[in-house]
Scaffold this active site. Structure first.
Site, PDB file in Angstrom:
ATOM      1  N   GLU A  98      40.398  45.570  34.252  1.00 21.59           N
ATOM      2  CA  GLU A  98      41.273  44.955  35.249  1.00 21.59           C
ATOM      3  C   GLU A  98      41.888  43.683  34.693  1.00 21.59           C
ATOM      4  O   GLU A  98      43.067  43.428  34.826  1.00 21.59           O
ATOM      5  CB  GLU A  98      40.526  44.668  36.553  1.00 21.59           C
ATOM      6  N   GLY A 152      34.677  41.738  32.085  1.00 22.82           N
ATOM      7  CA  GLY A 152      34.898  40.862  33.219  1.00 22.82           C
ATOM      8  C   GLY A 152      35.170  39.434  32.774  1.00 22.82           C
ATOM      9  O   GLY A 152      35.212  39.108  31.589  1.00 22.82           O
ATOM     10  N   ILE A 153      35.322  38.559  33.749  1.00 20.70           N
ATOM     11  CA  ILE A 153      35.636  37.161  33.485  1.00 20.70           C
ATOM     12  C   ILE A 153      34.364  36.393  33.109  1.00 20.70           C
ATOM     13  O   ILE A 153      33.273  36.738  33.551  1.00 20.70           O
ATOM     14  CB  ILE A 153      36.303  36.533  34.734  1.00 20.70           C
ATOM     15  N   GLY A 154      34.503  35.380  32.257  1.00 21.29           N
ATOM     16  CA  GLY A 154      33.367  34.515  31.961  1.00 21.29           C
ATOM     17  C   GLY A 154      32.948  34.546  30.500  1.00 21.29           C
ATOM     18  O   GLY A 154      33.334  35.422  29.725  1.00 21.29           O
ATOM     19  N   MET A 163      29.955  35.095  29.193  1.00 15.26           N
ATOM     20  CA  MET A 163      28.992  36.120  28.801  1.00 15.26           C
ATOM     21  C   MET A 163      29.667  37.423  28.371  1.00 15.26           C
ATOM     22  O   MET A 163      29.417  37.930  27.263  1.00 15.26           O
ATOM     23  CB  MET A 163      27.999  36.349  29.939  1.00 15.26           C
TER      24      MET A 163
END
Length: 444
Positions: free
Chosen positions: A244, A219-221, A223
Site C-alpha cells: 500500500e 508497512g510504515i516505520g 522496523m
C-alpha cells in the site's frame, strides 16, 4: 488532431479566495490523502472559517498542519476528521482538533461510491498534461472515487507533484469545476527514524523467512524498513513489490538489483503501490517511472487481489498483543494513534497467497512516564482497539524470537507468546495466563 484544453483551463482558473468561497455552511469538504491534501486552499479557507457553520473536513495522513482546523480551536465552525492519523493528526487529536473515522483502507473507493457525500473536494495534483488530465501523484488511494462523488471538484495544481503511471490516477478537466494554481512548493517529506537495536534484531529474524521470488508488502516505520535494508545485501533475487505504501527502502532494494517482479501475477515487472511518503529522492524516483504502478487502494489492498500473487510477505507493526493473539496496532486505550489502515487486509491476503506469510512485529517492551511495560500482555488494555483478530495472526516477532500462531490452541499460543516476551515479564505473564485459564494445569 490533438485537442487543446488550454482555453478550458484558463476559464476554470480561480484564486485561492475564490476557491475557498465555494465552501458553504453545512458542507462536507474533502481534503483527500497525504501528499494530495491542499495547502494554498487550506490557508484561504482558514481566513473565512468564522463566517461558516457546521463544516466537516475529511482528510487522511496529513503531512502539513491543517490551517482551517487550527483557525477554529474550539470547533465552533469546523471539524476535521481523518481515516488514518499521521503524526501531525495525532497531535491534533490530542488537542481536540481531529477525530477518527474507522475504515479498512482497501474498502475506501467502494465506501465513497456507496455511502459518502462530498459537497466540495479539493485535491492537490500535478499540473494538467497535454491530454487534459490532472495526475494525482503518489496519493492515488481513493481520489478517483472522490472526484466521481464531488458536487464541486477543485484541483490545486503544484508543479512539484510527481507524475505517476498507473490506473485511476487522474481526473480530467471536463470533470473539474475550478483550478487553483499553487505554483511549485517543496513536497513534504517523511523522515524514517533510524533502526534501533531492537528493530535490527527483529529484521534479522524475518529476513531469512523471505525467499527469492517473494512479493513484499512493507508497512510504515523503522522496523519493516530495516528488513528491506537487510534484503538489499542478502543473497536474494527476483523480488516483487505489491504494497500500500511506497517507502524509501524500496528504492534502495530496487537499486540494489533485488527487485524484478518477474514472478508476479499482477502488475508483472512493476512495483505496485497506492501511496508514497518519504524523501525527495523517492519522489524523484517515482516521477514518470514505468517500473512503478500507482493504483487505487482497492487494487492493492483487497485480500482477493493480494492473494493472486504467490509467496506474499506482509510485514506490519503492532503496539500490543495478548496471549491469545489479539493484536492492537492503532490505539493506546481510548487514545487513537493511527488507524486500521491495510494491516488486516494484508494479513489475510498474505495468508491466502500460495506460500504467503504475514509478520506482526513489535518491541517486547515500551516505556511511558518512566515505567517499562510489556507489549505482550495476558489481556489487552481496557478500551484498546483490536486491529487484527486472533484468528488471523500468523507470525509474531519480537527481539526475543518469532512464533507462528496458526493452528495453535489458546494454551499453545500463550506459551509461544510468553517465550518471546521480555524475560523480566515472563513469570508474571505465566501466572496471569493460569489465573485467566489460558494455560491448562496439565499437558501445557
Amino acid at each position: 488532431m490533438a485537442t487543446s484544453y488550454q482555453g478550458e483551463l484558463k476559464r476554470k482558473k480561480v484564486s485561492a479566495d475564490e476557491a475557498a468561497a465555494q465552501v458553504k455552511s453545512g458542507d462536507w469538504v474533502e481534503y483527500g490523502f497525504g501528499l494530495g491534501q491542499p495547502d494554498l486552499f487550506d490557508r484561504a479557507l482558514a481566513l473565512r472559517v468564522q463566517k461558516l457553520k457546521r463544516v466537516k473536513i475529511r482528510g487522511c495522513l496529513a503531512m502539513r498542519p491543517r490551517a482551517a482546523a487550527e483557525a477554529d480551536p474550539e470547533q465552533r465552525h469546523l471539524v476535521y476528521l481523518s481515516w488514518y492519523f499521521s503524526g501531525l493528526e495525532r497531535k491534533m487529536y490530542d488537542r481536540g482538533l481531529a477525530h477518527h473515522i474507522p475504515m479498512n483502507f482497501g474498502e475506501a473507493p467502494d465506501t465513497y461510491r456507496r455511502f459518502i457525500d462530498v459537497d466540495v473536494a479539493v485535491l492537490k495534483t500535478a499540473p494538467m498534461d497535454e491530454h487534459g488530465f490532472f495526475n494525482f501523484g503518489p496519493s492515488v488511494t481513493y481520489h478517483k472515487a472522490i472526484s466521481e462523488k464531488a458536487n464541486t471538484m477543485i484541483v490545486e495544481t503544484d508543479a512539484s507533484v510527481p507524475y505517476v503511471f498507473g490506473s485511476e490516477n487522474a481526473v480530467h478537466i471536463d470533470d473539474v469545476e475550478f483550478v487553483l494554481d499553487a505554483g511549485a512548493s517543496a513536497m513534504p517529506e517523511l523522515k524514517n527514524p533510524a533502526a534501533s537495536a531492537v528493530d535490527q534484531k527483529v529484521a534479522e529474524l524475518i529476513a531469512p523467512e523471505i525467499p527469492s521470488g517473494a512479493c513484499i508488502q512493507i508497512g510504515i516505520g523503522a522496523m519493516p524498513n530495516a528488513v528491506c535494508e537487510l534484503l538489499a545485501v542478502a543473497p536474494i533475487k527476483d523480488l516483487g513489490i505489491h504494497t500500500e505504501m511506497f517507502v524509501d527502502s524500496l528504492v534502495s532494494l530496487y537499486q540494489a538489483g533485488k527487485v524484478t517482479g518477474a514472478h508476479k501475477a499482477t502488475n508483472r515487472y512493476q512495483m505496485a503501490y497506492t501511496f508514497a511518503a518519504g524523501s525527495k529522492r523517492m519522489y524523484d524516483f517515482l516521477d514518470r517511472n514505468a517500473a512503478c504502478f500507482a493504483s487505487s487502494v482497492d487494487h492493492t489492498n483487497l485480500p482477493d487481489r493480494i492473494m493472486l500473487n504467490d509467496r506474499v510477505i506482509s510485514i506490519c507493526n503492532a503496539a500490543q498483543i495478548d496471549l491469545t493473539g489479539q493484536t492492537c496496532s492503532e490505539s493506546a486505550g481510548v487514545r487513537q494513534i493511527s488507524g486500521a489502515g491495510g494491516q488486516l487486509q494484508f494479513v489475510r491476503g498474505a495468508y491466502a497467497s500460495r506460500g504467503g506469510k504475514s509478520f506482526l512485529c513489535l518491541a517486547s517492551t515500551y516505556e511511558r512516564d518512566g515505567r517499562r511495560a510489556s507489549r505482550i500482555v495476558a489481556r489487552i488494555d481496557e478500551c484498546n482497539i483490536v486491529t487484527t483478530p486472533r484468528v488471523d495472526a500468523m507470525y509474531v516477532v519480537t527481539e526475543y524470537g518469532m512464533v507462528n500462531l496458526k493452528g495453535k490452541s489458546v494454551p499453545e499460543r500463550a506459551r509461544a507468546l510468553i517465550s518471546i516476551a521480555h524475560p523480566d515479564f515472563r513469570e508474571e505473564l505465566e501466572r496471569q495466563a493460569r489465573e485467566y485459564r489460558l494455560i491448562a494445569r496439565a499437558v501445557f
